[in-house]
Design an enzyme around this catalytic site. Structure first.
Site, mmCIF file in Angstrom:
data_model
loop_
_atom_site.group_PDB
_atom_site.id
_atom_site.type_symbol
_atom_site.label_atom_id
_atom_site.label_comp_id
_atom_site.label_asym_id
_atom_site.label_seq_id
_atom_site.Cartn_x
_atom_site.Cartn_y
_atom_site.Cartn_z
ATOM 1 N N GLY A 1 -6.053 3.182 -3.408
ATOM 2 C CA GLY A 1 -5.763 1.970 -2.823
ATOM 3 C C GLY A 1 -5.288 1.791 -1.192
ATOM 4 C CG ASP B 1 4.221 -1.289 -8.570
ATOM 5 O OD1 ASP B 1 4.489 -0.207 -8.895
ATOM 6 O OD2 ASP B 1 3.147 -1.750 -8.778
ATOM 7 N NE ARG C 1 -10.090 0.848 -5.618
ATOM 8 C CZ ARG C 1 -9.029 1.013 -5.710
ATOM 9 N NH1 ARG C 1 -7.919 0.934 -5.016
ATOM 10 N NH2 ARG C 1 -8.869 1.910 -7.012
ATOM 11 C CG ASN D 1 8.874 4.910 -12.332
ATOM 12 O OD1 ASN D 1 10.234 4.779 -12.156
ATOM 13 N ND2 ASN D 1 8.594 3.768 -13.309
ATOM 14 C CB THR D 2 4.048 7.270 -9.192
ATOM 15 O OG1 THR D 2 3.662 6.910 -10.310
ATOM 16 C CG2 THR D 2 2.943 8.513 -8.396
ATOM 17 C CD GLU E 1 1.479 4.426 -2.291
ATOM 18 O OE1 GLU E 1 0.693 3.946 -2.214
ATOM 19 O OE2 GLU E 1 2.057 5.152 -3.277
ATOM 20 C CG ASP E 2 -2.110 0.452 -2.315
ATOM 21 O OD1 ASP E 2 -1.105 0.972 -2.802
ATOM 22 O OD2 ASP E 2 -3.062 0.143 -3.020
#
Length: 176
Positions: free
Chosen positions: A42, A101, A163, A104-105, A97-98
């Site tokens: 993304g 949220d 996308r 976690n990752t 990053e896009d």
């Protein structure tokens, strides 16, 4: 069910914000070069547009990681699907990053990258969705804070679709 995309952030708004973010990054890294770490898939659109607007020297590498596997809940273990091609030791790095949220990752990715001894490691995101945060992450550059809605466009997808939209839109499912 029919998919309908409602514009949330126009192409002009997104482009203006990216230019603003690039100016701030240029000022923060004046006299240095920066290594962008683009998180696939993304972030490609955002990373390219950001890189085009930076005036400081830029290098780019790509990474794909997940902590979810086939589940909707994080396993707590980082699964690297595509690792960086080059060492980041001694480099000033910016993770691009896009959207953030749950966090976690990304928190696991940041920790793993920090262990590779970059000179610095900061985080840049086009979109931040704090209502979904489960793990805190320190974001250094944020484009837009958005509500807890499913968004597509500008690299963000639903089932690999949308996308390529030049704006960010809210995806709605409606009965036909």
């Amino acid at each position: 069910m029919k998919e309908v995309v409602h514009m949330m952030l126009s192409e002009e708004e997104v482009n203006s914000k990216i230019a603003e973010m690039a100016e701030k990054i240029d000022n923060d890294y004046k006299g240095k070069s920066i290594h962008l770490i683009c998180i696939l898939k993304g972030s490609v659109f955002f990373c390219c547009e950001l890189a085009k607007r930076l005036t400081i020297p830029v290098t780019i590498d790509f990474m794909s990681a997940s902590s979810y596997g086939d589940s909707t809940e994080s396993s707590g273990k980082l699964n690297i699907k595509k690792d960086l091609d080059e060492s980041i030791e001694g480099l000033d790095c910016l993770i691009v990053e896009d959207i953030i949220d749950s966090g976690n990752t990304l928190s696991l990715t940041q920790k793993m990258l920090a262990e590779r001894n970059p000179a610095s490691l900061k985080l840049c995101t086009l979109l931040d969705k704090p209502a979904r945060r489960e793990t805190e992450v320190d974001v250094d550059y944020t484009g837009f804070v958005i509500p807890d809605e499913f968004v597509v466009g500008y690299g963000l997808d639903y089932a690999q679709k949308y996308r390529n939209l030049p704006y960010v839109g809210r995806l709605e499912f409606v009965e036909e």
